[in-house]
Design a protein around this motif. Structure first.
Motif, PDB file in Angstrom:
ATOM      1  N   ALA A   1      47.234  37.747  43.465  1.00 32.68           N
ATOM      2  CA  ALA A   1      46.604  37.079  44.770  1.00 32.68           C
ATOM      3  C   ALA A   1      46.377  38.180  45.838  1.00 32.68           C
ATOM      4  CB  ALA A   1      47.628  36.045  45.140  1.00 32.68           C
ATOM      5  N   GLY A   2      45.804  39.112  45.643  1.00 33.03           N
ATOM      6  CA  GLY A   2      45.469  40.343  46.593  1.00 33.03           C
ATOM      7  C   GLY A   2      44.064  40.161  46.891  1.00 33.03           C
ATOM      8  N   GLU A   3      43.563  41.507  46.769  1.00 29.57           N
ATOM      9  CA  GLU A   3      42.226  41.775  47.131  1.00 29.57           C
ATOM     10  C   GLU A   3      41.341  41.669  45.569  1.00 29.57           C
ATOM     11  OE1 GLU A   3      39.994  42.904  49.622  1.00 29.57           O
ATOM     12  OE2 GLU A   3      38.687  42.611  47.934  1.00 29.57           O
ATOM     13  N   PRO A   4      40.341  40.580  45.900  1.00 34.75           N
ATOM     14  CA  PRO A   4      39.403  40.151  44.769  1.00 34.75           C
ATOM     15  C   PRO A   4      38.876  41.326  44.215  1.00 34.75           C
ATOM     16  CG  PRO A   4      39.317  38.423  46.468  1.00 34.75           C
ATOM     17  CD  PRO A   4      39.917  39.760  46.950  1.00 34.75           C
TER      18      PRO A   4
ATOM     19  N   ILE B   1      33.044  40.176  40.305  1.00 34.78           N
ATOM     20  CA  ILE B   1      34.263  40.778  39.802  1.00 34.78           C
ATOM     21  C   ILE B   1      35.337  39.601  39.194  1.00 34.78           C
ATOM     22  CG2 ILE B   1      36.420  41.967  40.429  1.00 34.78           C
ATOM     23  CD1 ILE B   1      34.582  43.940  41.966  1.00 34.78           C
ATOM     24  N   THR B   2      35.401  38.743  39.908  1.00 36.30           N
ATOM     25  CA  THR B   2      36.358  37.514  39.746  1.00 36.30           C
ATOM     26  C   THR B   2      36.030  36.743  38.341  1.00 36.30           C
ATOM     27  OG1 THR B   2      36.684  37.149  41.907  1.00 36.30           O
ATOM     28  CG2 THR B   2      37.401  35.379  40.302  1.00 36.30           C
ATOM     29  N   ARG B   3      34.497  36.776  38.123  1.00 39.68           N
ATOM     30  CA  ARG B   3      34.022  36.198  37.009  1.00 39.68           C
ATOM     31  C   ARG B   3      34.375  36.996  35.687  1.00 39.68           C
ATOM     32  NH1 ARG B   3      28.355  35.442  38.785  1.00 39.68           N
ATOM     33  NH2 ARG B   3      28.920  33.425  39.964  1.00 39.68           N
ATOM     34  N   GLU B   4      34.233  38.296  35.869  1.00 40.94           N
ATOM     35  CA  GLU B   4      34.363  39.541  34.978  1.00 40.94           C
ATOM     36  C   GLU B   4      35.884  39.555  34.389  1.00 40.94           C
ATOM     37  OE1 GLU B   4      31.227  42.708  36.587  1.00 40.94           O
ATOM     38  OE2 GLU B   4      33.301  43.208  36.355  1.00 40.94           O
ATOM     39  N   VAL B   5      36.841  39.385  35.623  1.00 45.22           N
ATOM     40  CA  VAL B   5      38.046  39.239  35.202  1.00 45.22           C
ATOM     41  C   VAL B   5      38.681  38.033  34.465  1.00 45.22           C
ATOM     42  CG1 VAL B   5      40.518  39.190  36.177  1.00 45.22           C
ATOM     43  CG2 VAL B   5      38.731  41.003  36.954  1.00 45.22           C
ATOM     44  N   ILE B   6      38.118  36.917  34.722  1.00 41.89           N
ATOM     45  CA  ILE B   6      38.351  35.560  34.010  1.00 41.89           C
ATOM     46  C   ILE B   6      37.887  35.722  32.623  1.00 41.89           C
ATOM     47  CG2 ILE B   6      37.534  33.151  34.035  1.00 41.89           C
ATOM     48  CD1 ILE B   6      37.652  33.195  37.065  1.00 41.89           C
ATOM     49  N   GLU B   7      36.659  36.352  32.520  1.00 39.35           N
ATOM     50  CA  GLU B   7      36.227  36.460  31.059  1.00 39.35           C
ATOM     51  C   GLU B   7      37.164  37.467  30.208  1.00 39.35           C
ATOM     52  OE1 GLU B   7      33.462  34.924  29.408  1.00 39.35           O
ATOM     53  OE2 GLU B   7      33.664  33.649  30.935  1.00 39.35           O
ATOM     54  N   SER B   8      37.453  38.573  31.019  1.00 41.81           N
ATOM     55  CA  SER B   8      38.342  39.599  30.165  1.00 41.81           C
ATOM     56  C   SER B   8      39.701  38.723  29.785  1.00 41.81           C
ATOM     57  CB  SER B   8      38.694  40.629  31.174  1.00 41.81           C
ATOM     58  OG  SER B   8      37.917  41.400  31.392  1.00 41.81           O
ATOM     59  N   ILE B   9      40.165  37.961  30.737  1.00 38.14           N
ATOM     60  CA  ILE B   9      41.455  37.264  30.267  1.00 38.14           C
ATOM     61  C   ILE B   9      41.050  36.365  29.064  1.00 38.14           C
ATOM     62  CG2 ILE B   9      43.057  35.433  31.015  1.00 38.14           C
ATOM     63  CD1 ILE B   9      42.806  36.884  33.915  1.00 38.14           C
ATOM     64  N   ALA B  10      40.169  35.782  29.028  1.00 36.77           N
ATOM     65  CA  ALA B  10      39.901  34.830  27.848  1.00 36.77           C
ATOM     66  C   ALA B  10      39.472  35.775  26.566  1.00 36.77           C
ATOM     67  CB  ALA B  10      38.633  34.064  28.163  1.00 36.77           C
TER      68      ALA B  10
ATOM     69  N   VAL C   1      44.009  30.673  37.039  1.00 39.83           N
ATOM     70  CA  VAL C   1      43.747  30.937  35.651  1.00 39.83           C
ATOM     71  C   VAL C   1      45.165  31.583  35.234  1.00 39.83           C
ATOM     72  CG1 VAL C   1      42.716  32.790  33.977  1.00 39.83           C
ATOM     73  CG2 VAL C   1      41.138  31.347  35.425  1.00 39.83           C
ATOM     74  N   ALA C   2      45.555  31.140  34.230  1.00 42.51           N
ATOM     75  CA  ALA C   2      47.021  31.670  33.598  1.00 42.51           C
ATOM     76  C   ALA C   2      46.936  32.085  32.239  1.00 42.51           C
ATOM     77  CB  ALA C   2      48.065  30.699  33.814  1.00 42.51           C
ATOM     78  N   ALA C   3      47.594  32.986  31.610  1.00 45.42           N
ATOM     79  CA  ALA C   3      47.756  33.356  30.482  1.00 45.42           C
ATOM     80  C   ALA C   3      49.084  34.133  29.971  1.00 45.42           C
ATOM     81  CB  ALA C   3      46.588  34.646  30.252  1.00 45.42           C
ATOM     82  N   VAL C   4      49.420  33.533  28.812  1.00 42.71           N
ATOM     83  CA  VAL C   4      50.926  33.931  28.386  1.00 42.71           C
ATOM     84  C   VAL C   4      50.359  35.148  27.257  1.00 42.71           C
ATOM     85  CG1 VAL C   4      50.710  32.407  26.445  1.00 42.71           C
ATOM     86  CG2 VAL C   4      52.975  33.313  27.095  1.00 42.71           C
ATOM     87  N   LYS C   5      51.516  36.291  27.535  1.00 43.66           N
ATOM     88  CA  LYS C   5      51.278  37.572  26.687  1.00 43.66           C
ATOM     89  C   LYS C   5      51.945  37.298  25.456  1.00 43.66           C
ATOM     90  CE  LYS C   5      52.380  42.317  26.990  1.00 43.66           C
ATOM     91  NZ  LYS C   5      52.941  43.494  27.914  1.00 43.66           N
TER      92      LYS C   5
ATOM     93  N   THR D   1      32.323  29.408  44.149  1.00 44.67           N
ATOM     94  CA  THR D   1      31.247  30.494  43.837  1.00 44.67           C
ATOM     95  C   THR D   1      31.378  31.051  42.420  1.00 44.67           C
ATOM     96  OG1 THR D   1      32.667  32.476  44.481  1.00 44.67           O
ATOM     97  CG2 THR D   1      31.282  31.222  46.229  1.00 44.67           C
ATOM     98  N   VAL D   2      32.383  31.193  41.661  1.00 46.55           N
ATOM     99  CA  VAL D   2      32.389  31.525  40.409  1.00 46.55           C
ATOM    100  C   VAL D   2      31.737  30.542  39.307  1.00 46.55           C
ATOM    101  CG1 VAL D   2      34.195  32.003  38.492  1.00 46.55           C
ATOM    102  CG2 VAL D   2      34.678  32.786  40.680  1.00 46.55           C
TER     103      VAL D   2
END
Ligand SMILES: C[S@@+](CC[C@H](N)C(=O)[O-])C[C@H]1O[C@@H](n2cnc3c(N)ncnc32)[C@H](O)[C@@H]1O
Length: 223
Positions: free
Chosen positions: A146-149, A192-201, A218-222, A179-180
């Motif tokens: 929850a820091g700097e996007p 960048i937010t869009r890219e990060v969400i894609e990466s997580i998926a 967006v949450a993800a379990v490792k 906006t995403v």
């Protein structure tokens, strides 16, 4: 009439959510007096905290994980800190990082009004990208981003390193005010937010979910 895509069909018709229904979900669990105070302080500081529903989701996740060690990137006035500490194990420690020590002092004051022991809130003041590499590999049950996007790629890399197997990362403001999902918006923060969400998926060791609560989590379990 054009064809209805399976996606739009799933969220249209008689089950399509209405604004009043969204508001109802946000109000489902009442916020504590300390949570209300933290939210008011955040507003005064010009910060955007997680919504009530998003904060309650953090409490829920911390409880499900019986979290003993959590990292938060971006303390702000402590809305999420309080939500996480509320759900964590009674001896759990929240390590929360913010560049602004004054914000962390506000969060400390809010937590001090509750029954939560002050030793459970470990605040570290400094730039997240300087602090995060000093934290231990695989030692955390949950990491909240929850820091700097604009730094979200680096936060994601650090979050995966910090999490234990079975740990959960959460990206706050995943919809970034809508906006995403707006293909015409190409601001740096949105891209960048869009890219990060894609990466997580796409990252194989992560199992993701996108919750439309508040401004999106967006949450993800490792694995
Ligand atoms: C959206 S607010 C966090 C909201 C907070 N989690 C809450 O529950 O209210 C973002 C926070 O990130 C902090 N921040 C921004 N850039 C940062 C950086 N590079 N390093 C550390 N903190 C940063 C800001 O000072 C701000 O407090």
């Amino acid at each position: 009439m054009g064809a209805v895509s399976p996606t739009s069909a799933a969220i249209s018709g008689k089950h399509a959510p209405k604004p009043a229904a969204w508001a109802h979900t946000e109000d489902y669990v009442p916020e504590s007096p300390a949570g209300i105070a933290a939210r008011a302080a955040a507003t005064d500081l010009g910060l955007v905290p997680p919504s009530r529903g998003a904060a309650q989701t953090l409490t829920f996740l911390a409880k499900v994980l019986n979290a003993k060690a959590v990292v938060e990137i971006g303390t702000g006035a402590g809305v999420a800190s309080l939500a996480l500490l509320t759900g964590m194990a009674a001896d759990g420690i929240l390590t929360t990082i913010d560049a602004e020590v004054e914000y962390q002092n506000v969060a400390r004051r809010v937590v001090a009004t509750t029954g939560i022991r002050s030793q459970r809130l470990r605040t570290i003041a400094g730039p997240a990208l300087t602090v995060l590499p000093k934290l231990s590999d695989g030692a955390y049950d949950l990491v909240l981003i929850a820091g700097e996007p604009l730094e979200a790629h680096e936060y994601l890399e650090q979050a995966i390193r910090l999490l234990r197997h079975g740990g959960v990362l959460v990206l706050h403001h995943a919809m970034l005010g809508g906006t995403v999902a707006d293909p015409t918006n190409e601001s740096d923060e949105t891209l960048i937010t869009r890219e990060v969400i894609e990466s997580i998926a796409e990252i194989e060791e992560l199992t993701p979910v996108f919750w439309p609560v508040g401004d999106g989590l967006v949450a993800a379990v490792k694995s």
